[in-house]
Design an enzyme around this catalytic site. Structure first.
Site, mmCIF file in Angstrom:
data_model
loop_
_atom_site.group_PDB
_atom_site.id
_atom_site.type_symbol
_atom_site.label_atom_id
_atom_site.label_comp_id
_atom_site.label_asym_id
_atom_site.label_seq_id
_atom_site.Cartn_x
_atom_site.Cartn_y
_atom_site.Cartn_z
ATOM 1 N N HIS A 183 4.591 -4.919 10.442
ATOM 2 C CA HIS A 183 4.692 -4.212 11.926
ATOM 3 C C HIS A 183 4.673 -5.084 13.144
ATOM 4 O O HIS A 183 4.149 -6.128 13.404
ATOM 5 C CB HIS A 183 3.898 -3.105 12.423
ATOM 6 N N ASP A 216 -0.354 -4.069 6.053
ATOM 7 C CA ASP A 216 -0.937 -3.617 7.346
ATOM 8 C C ASP A 216 -2.374 -3.917 7.570
ATOM 9 O O ASP A 216 -3.233 -3.333 8.072
ATOM 10 C CB ASP A 216 -1.081 -1.983 7.389
ATOM 11 N N ASP A 229 5.697 4.486 5.171
ATOM 12 C CA ASP A 229 6.520 3.405 5.580
ATOM 13 C C ASP A 229 6.468 2.067 5.127
ATOM 14 O O ASP A 229 6.916 1.118 5.416
ATOM 15 C CB ASP A 229 6.027 3.228 7.305
ATOM 16 N N HIS A 230 5.980 2.229 3.723
ATOM 17 C CA HIS A 230 5.841 1.004 2.968
ATOM 18 C C HIS A 230 6.347 1.220 1.384
ATOM 19 O O HIS A 230 6.758 0.500 0.908
ATOM 20 C CB HIS A 230 4.450 0.580 2.865
ATOM 21 N N HIS A 275 1.237 3.823 1.974
ATOM 22 C CA HIS A 275 1.899 4.833 3.197
ATOM 23 C C HIS A 275 3.460 4.942 3.297
ATOM 24 O O HIS A 275 3.908 3.864 2.731
ATOM 25 C CB HIS A 275 1.504 3.987 4.375
ATOM 26 N N HIS A 325 0.972 -1.083 -0.088
ATOM 27 C CA HIS A 325 -0.108 0.008 0.037
ATOM 28 C C HIS A 325 0.792 1.316 -0.057
ATOM 29 O O HIS A 325 2.115 0.977 0.044
ATOM 30 C CB HIS A 325 -1.134 0.017 1.246
ATOM 31 N N HIS A 351 -7.825 -0.447 5.326
ATOM 32 C CA HIS A 351 -6.507 0.338 5.788
ATOM 33 C C HIS A 351 -6.256 1.425 4.828
ATOM 34 O O HIS A 351 -6.342 2.396 5.445
ATOM 35 C CB HIS A 351 -5.352 -0.671 6.114
HETATM 36 FE FE FE Z 1 2.546 0.670 8.205
HETATM 37 ZN ZN ZN Z 2 -0.128 1.481 6.610
#
Ligand code: FE
Ligand code: ZN
Length: 258
Positions: free
Chosen positions: A174, A136, A63-64, A61, A59, A117
């Site tokens: 995570h 996530d 942090d991805h 985001h 996805h 998400h």
């Molecule tokens: Fe994440």
């Molecule tokens: Zn995420």
């Protein structure tokens, strides 16, 4: 259990993300699941000696997908990501959605759309290897926050993942498991499997060890977000006999405020 035809190298990124290199030793092809942090990914490639073929994004985001541009520049890999949020994925080369596949040598990953998400979140299931990268969407003892979807969508997404074989190994993005366990115990304290898993998690974390991956069977037995049919859980959150999706939605709402 059979030896997996894929090798997975797991490493820490940022404060609580995991990075994963997935390697097919037959073809030599390698993928990184998401790009949470450039430095640790380059280090992992260096340590393994593996050459990066693909970034597989779950996805959009940061942090991805935040490291996409730099990893692509430095390795020459191709960027594969979700069709339904393609415009938000940096440096994307190929967009995939429900029912599509991506091959790493002879190992094929099936793609699931798992919105909730984010609107376009996807998961990758390497069926023969028995492993899935769920980003996530499904965490050990938890599920992703519903930022861009509805509880109905998220529950439908989780049900898609629940249809994989029970021995599927789940890699989430995570290390949230210990705090997830505290919430899980608050809504289903009668669940003996959960109580004992929670103890194991505390031991692993005290020893500085990861609690990821887990298995689908273990999540079905202990993860409150996969257990809206549990009468104990329903009763504990004042939803006894309510529609399943309403039980799920209330569980998610309680977690948001936990
Ligand atoms: Fe994440
Ligand atoms: Zn995420």
């Amino acid at each position: 259990m059979a030896v997996s035809p894929l090798q997975v190298h797991q490493f820490k990124c940022l404060s609580d993300n995991y990075g994963y290199l997935v390697h097919d030793p037959v073809s030599g092809e390698t993928a990184v699941i998401d790009t949470p942090e450039v430095g640790p990914i380059l280090k992992a490639l260096d340590e393994t000696g593996w050459q990066l073929t693909y970034i597989l994004n779950t996805h959009h985001h940061f942090d991805h997908a935040g490291g996409n541009q730099e990893i692509k520049q430095k390795t020459g890999c191709k960027v594969i990501g979700p069709k339904n949020e393609a415009e938000k994925i940096p440096a994307l080369d190929m967009a995939l959605g429900d029912g599509d596949t991506i091959a790493l040598g002879a190992q094929v990953a099936k793609v699931f759309d798992v919105p909730g998400h984010t609107a376009g979140h996807i998961a990758y299931w390497f069926e023969e290897a028995g492993i899935a990268f769920v980003g996530d969407t499904l965490f050990a003892l938890g599920c992703g926050r519903i930022f861009e979807g509805t509880p109905e969508q998220m529950w439908a997404s989780l049900q898609k993942l629940m249809a994989m074989p029970d021995d599927t190994i789940l890699y989430c993005a995570h290390e949230y498991t210990q705090s997830n366990a505290a919430f899980a115990l608050s809504v289903e304290p009668q669940n003996d499997a959960l109580v004992s898993r929670s103890r194991q998690i505390d031991e692993l974390r005290a020893a500085g060890k990861p609690t990821v991956p887990s298995t689908l069977a273990l999540e079905k037995a202990t993860n409150p977000f996969l257990r809206p049919t549990s009468k104990d859980l329903q009763a504990n959150i004042n939803k006894l006999g309510a529609p399943i999706v309403e039980v799920f939605a209330e569980t998610r709402r309680l977690k948001d405020n936990f």
